[in-house]
Every structure is written in structure tokens, then in C-alpha cells.
Design a protein around this motif. Structure first.
Motif, PDB file in Angstrom:
ATOM      1  N   GLY A  14     -86.411  10.894 -59.990  1.00 44.71           N
ATOM      2  CA  GLY A  14     -86.865  10.987 -58.608  1.00 44.71           C
ATOM      3  C   GLY A  14     -88.289  11.468 -58.422  1.00 44.71           C
ATOM      4  N   GLU A  15     -89.079  11.511 -59.489  1.00 46.30           N
ATOM      5  CA  GLU A  15     -90.489  11.886 -59.349  1.00 46.30           C
ATOM      6  C   GLU A  15     -91.300  10.641 -58.995  1.00 46.30           C
ATOM      7  N   VAL A  16     -92.283  10.825 -58.134  1.00 48.84           N
ATOM      8  CA  VAL A  16     -93.122   9.725 -57.659  1.00 48.84           C
ATOM      9  C   VAL A  16     -94.545   9.926 -58.177  1.00 48.84           C
ATOM     10  N   LEU A  17     -95.155   8.838 -58.629  1.00 41.27           N
ATOM     11  CA  LEU A  17     -96.543   8.874 -59.069  1.00 41.27           C
ATOM     12  C   LEU A  17     -97.461   8.678 -57.860  1.00 41.27           C
ATOM     13  N   LEU A  18     -98.393   9.612 -57.666  1.00 41.98           N
ATOM     14  CA  LEU A  18     -99.426   9.464 -56.640  1.00 41.98           C
ATOM     15  C   LEU A  18    -100.789   9.441 -57.312  1.00 41.98           C
ATOM     16  N   LEU A  19    -101.678   8.621 -56.774  1.00 46.69           N
ATOM     17  CA  LEU A  19    -103.037   8.464 -57.276  1.00 46.69           C
ATOM     18  C   LEU A  19    -104.017   8.907 -56.199  1.00 46.69           C
ATOM     19  N   GLU A  20    -105.051   9.650 -56.593  1.00 47.17           N
ATOM     20  CA  GLU A  20    -106.085  10.037 -55.627  1.00 47.17           C
ATOM     21  C   GLU A  20    -107.221   9.029 -55.699  1.00 47.17           C
ATOM     22  N   ARG A  21    -107.524   8.430 -54.552  1.00 49.62           N
ATOM     23  CA  ARG A  21    -108.609   7.445 -54.475  1.00 49.62           C
ATOM     24  C   ARG A  21    -109.942   8.105 -54.778  1.00 49.62           C
ATOM     25  N   ALA A  22    -110.801   7.364 -55.441  1.00 52.50           N
ATOM     26  CA  ALA A  22    -112.173   7.822 -55.654  1.00 52.50           C
ATOM     27  C   ALA A  22    -112.937   7.666 -54.345  1.00 52.50           C
ATOM     28  N   GLY A  23    -113.798   8.610 -54.062  1.00 51.09           N
ATOM     29  CA  GLY A  23    -114.652   8.525 -52.884  1.00 51.09           C
ATOM     30  C   GLY A  23    -115.904   7.723 -53.208  1.00 51.09           C
ATOM     31  N   PRO A  24    -116.764   7.520 -52.215  1.00 45.88           N
ATOM     32  CA  PRO A  24    -117.996   6.742 -52.438  1.00 45.88           C
ATOM     33  C   PRO A  24    -118.893   7.342 -53.521  1.00 45.88           C
ATOM     34  N   ASP A  25    -118.788   8.656 -53.722  1.00 52.99           N
ATOM     35  CA  ASP A  25    -119.608   9.331 -54.727  1.00 52.99           C
ATOM     36  C   ASP A  25    -118.940   9.369 -56.103  1.00 52.99           C
TER      37      ASP A  25
ATOM     38  N   GLN B  74    -116.249  10.898 -56.770  1.00 50.67           N
ATOM     39  CA  GLN B  74    -115.426  12.099 -56.842  1.00 50.67           C
ATOM     40  C   GLN B  74    -114.139  11.856 -56.065  1.00 50.67           C
ATOM     41  N   GLY B  75    -113.250  12.833 -56.066  1.00 47.31           N
ATOM     42  CA  GLY B  75    -111.997  12.712 -55.334  1.00 47.31           C
ATOM     43  C   GLY B  75    -112.232  12.622 -53.833  1.00 47.31           C
ATOM     44  N   SER B  76    -111.429  11.820 -53.174  1.00 53.56           N
ATOM     45  CA  SER B  76    -111.557  11.630 -51.729  1.00 53.56           C
ATOM     46  C   SER B  76    -110.533  12.458 -50.952  1.00 53.56           C
ATOM     47  N   GLY B  77    -109.528  12.982 -51.665  1.00 58.91           N
ATOM     48  CA  GLY B  77    -108.435  13.669 -50.977  1.00 58.91           C
ATOM     49  C   GLY B  77    -107.409  12.708 -50.410  1.00 58.91           C
ATOM     50  N   LEU B  78    -107.582  11.403 -50.651  1.00 56.45           N
ATOM     51  CA  LEU B  78    -106.661  10.382 -50.157  1.00 56.45           C
ATOM     52  C   LEU B  78    -105.704  10.000 -51.279  1.00 56.45           C
ATOM     53  N   TRP B  79    -104.423  10.325 -51.097  1.00 59.87           N
ATOM     54  CA  TRP B  79    -103.412  10.066 -52.107  1.00 59.87           C
ATOM     55  C   TRP B  79    -102.581   8.849 -51.723  1.00 59.87           C
ATOM     56  N   GLN B  80    -102.167   8.081 -52.738  1.00 60.71           N
ATOM     57  CA  GLN B  80    -101.433   6.850 -52.487  1.00 60.71           C
ATOM     58  C   GLN B  80    -100.655   6.422 -53.715  1.00 60.71           C
ATOM     59  N   SER B  81     -99.782   5.439 -53.510  1.00 63.98           N
ATOM     60  CA  SER B  81     -99.129   4.740 -54.603  1.00 63.98           C
ATOM     61  C   SER B  81    -100.057   3.613 -55.044  1.00 63.98           C
ATOM     62  N   VAL B  82     -99.619   2.782 -55.960  1.00 64.33           N
ATOM     63  CA  VAL B  82    -100.397   1.616 -56.377  1.00 64.33           C
ATOM     64  C   VAL B  82    -100.408   0.617 -55.226  1.00 64.33           C
ATOM     65  N   THR B  83    -101.588   0.121 -54.878  1.00 64.00           N
ATOM     66  CA  THR B  83    -101.718  -0.877 -53.818  1.00 64.00           C
ATOM     67  C   THR B  83    -102.775  -1.900 -54.220  1.00 64.00           C
ATOM     68  N   GLY B  84    -102.709  -3.047 -53.588  1.00 63.85           N
ATOM     69  CA  GLY B  84    -103.749  -4.036 -53.824  1.00 63.85           C
ATOM     70  C   GLY B  84    -103.474  -5.322 -53.086  1.00 63.85           C
ATOM     71  N   SER B  85    -104.546  -6.005 -52.775  1.00 57.60           N
ATOM     72  CA  SER B  85    -104.452  -7.287 -52.089  1.00 57.60           C
ATOM     73  C   SER B  85    -104.187  -8.407 -53.085  1.00 57.60           C
ATOM     74  N   LEU B  86    -103.620  -9.496 -52.576  1.00 50.86           N
ATOM     75  CA  LEU B  86    -103.475 -10.694 -53.395  1.00 50.86           C
ATOM     76  C   LEU B  86    -104.872 -11.155 -53.798  1.00 50.86           C
ATOM     77  N   ASP B  87    -105.005 -11.671 -55.007  1.00 51.83           N
ATOM     78  CA  ASP B  87    -106.288 -12.208 -55.467  1.00 51.83           C
ATOM     79  C   ASP B  87    -106.531 -13.619 -54.971  1.00 51.83           C
ATOM     80  N   ALA B  88    -105.446 -14.340 -54.658  1.00 52.53           N
ATOM     81  CA  ALA B  88    -105.531 -15.715 -54.172  1.00 52.53           C
ATOM     82  C   ALA B  88    -104.322 -15.970 -53.279  1.00 52.53           C
ATOM     83  N   LEU B  89    -104.474 -16.891 -52.363  1.00 48.86           N
ATOM     84  CA  LEU B  89    -103.363 -17.178 -51.447  1.00 48.86           C
ATOM     85  C   LEU B  89    -102.113 -17.660 -52.173  1.00 48.86           C
ATOM     86  N   ASP B  90    -102.283 -18.258 -53.363  1.00 48.93           N
ATOM     87  CA  ASP B  90    -101.115 -18.729 -54.100  1.00 48.93           C
ATOM     88  C   ASP B  90    -100.590 -17.706 -55.115  1.00 48.93           C
ATOM     89  N   GLU B  91    -101.157 -16.498 -55.142  1.00 49.50           N
ATOM     90  CA  GLU B  91    -100.627 -15.455 -56.020  1.00 49.50           C
ATOM     91  C   GLU B  91     -99.371 -14.875 -55.378  1.00 49.50           C
TER      92      GLU B  91
END
Length: 158
Positions: free
Chosen positions: A19-30, A32-49
Motif C-alpha cells: 500500500g505504499e505509493v511512489l511520489l515524484l517531485e517535479r523539477a522547477g525551472p531552475d 531545483q525542487g518545485s514542491g509539486l509532488w505527483q505520480s508518473v504522468t505524461g501526454s501521448l506522443d502521437a494520436l495513434d499511441e
């Protein structure tokens, strides 16, 4: 010039059998850490993916985990048969075609037998942590991500 992102994405909640969940902290523009935590996410690379293929690609890109390996079998990646449409955060709209303001996100779970070593993509994330779902959900900056983690106790994640 980078082509605009496709407004269809995947969310992969990686969790252990305990029951443990993996969270990732997004990199900020610099970088460094942004303080924004999330799971794995991402957009489709192509409409047929296919969303499942996008999950496998994104999990590898963001964590180094190979879906289909002995420790991470492909059968552990479960389509939760749930999607949400939401408004794209203003700070990231420049990545999409002009006028695109909404994204459709497809939720998946990746159930691991235990914590596995994580190799972060340094341009995307700077830290990670494993937390019980009840502690992980409130840390997510994305409401849809938090709701997905909260659903872990339900039948869709088993």
C-alpha cells in the motif's frame, strides 16, 4: 521547435503490495525542487499511441522501471477504466496548441511486489518518496492525481 503536446495523457499510480505509493517531485525551472509532488504522468506522443503504451514509456522515462521485466511484469499495469477531463494549469498551457485549455487523463495503477530502485529523469524530477496512500494523496498538487491515489483501496486497483 517542439510540436505542441497532445491534450490526452496518462496517470500511473505506482504502488506496492503493502500500500505504499511512489511520489515524484517535479523539477522547477531552475532545476531545483518545485514542491509539486505527483505520480508518473505524461501526454501521448502521437494520436495513434495507445494509453497503455504511453504508460509503459512514461514509467520507464520517469522512474527507470521496465514494465515487462521480472520485478515489474506487464500484468501489474492495470487500466483502472477511469478518465477525467480537466483544465490545464495556466503555467503549462504554452506547451499545447493555441486555444487548447482542457486535457483528458487516463488512470492506471502499477502494483509492485515491493519498493524497487528508482532512477529519476533529472530534467523532470528531483526527488521521490514512498508513502502510505493516505499520506501521499494530500501531497499531490493535481486534484485528479490525489483522487486516483484515494481510490487505491477500491476494487479497481486490485
Amino acid at each position: 521547435m517542439t510540436p505542441p503536446k497532445i491534450p490526452i495523457s496518462v496517470l500511473v499510480v505506482i504502488h506496492t503490495a503493502q500500500g505504499e505509493v511512489l511520489l515524484l517531485e517535479r523539477a522547477g525551472p531552475d532545476g531545483q525542487g518545485s514542491g509539486l509532488w505527483q505520480s508518473v504522468t505524461g501526454s501521448l506522443d502521437a494520436l495513434d499511441e495507445a494509453p497503455r503504451a504511453a504508460c509503459i514509456r512514461e514509467v520507464f522515462e520517469e522512474t527507470g522501471l521496465v514494465v515487462g521485466s521480472a520485478d515489474c511484469p506487464e500484468s501489474a499495469l492495470i487500466d483502472w477504466q477511469h478518465s477525467e477531463e480537466y483544465e490545464i494549469f495556466e503555467r503549462w498551457r504554452h506547451r499545447y496548441a493555441p486555444g487548447v485549455t482542457r486535457n483528458t487523463e487516463h488512470a492506471f495503477g502499477l502494483k509492485l511486489p515491493r519498493r524497487l530502485p528508482i532512477a529519476l529523469a533529472p530534467r523532470e524530477h528531483v526527488r521521490y518518496q514512498w508513502l502510505p496512500a493516505a499520506q501521499a494523496a494530500p501531497l499531490c498538487f493535481s486534484p485528479s492525481n490525489a483522487r486516483a491515489i484515494e481510490r487505491l483501496a477500491g476494487p479497481a486497483a486490485t
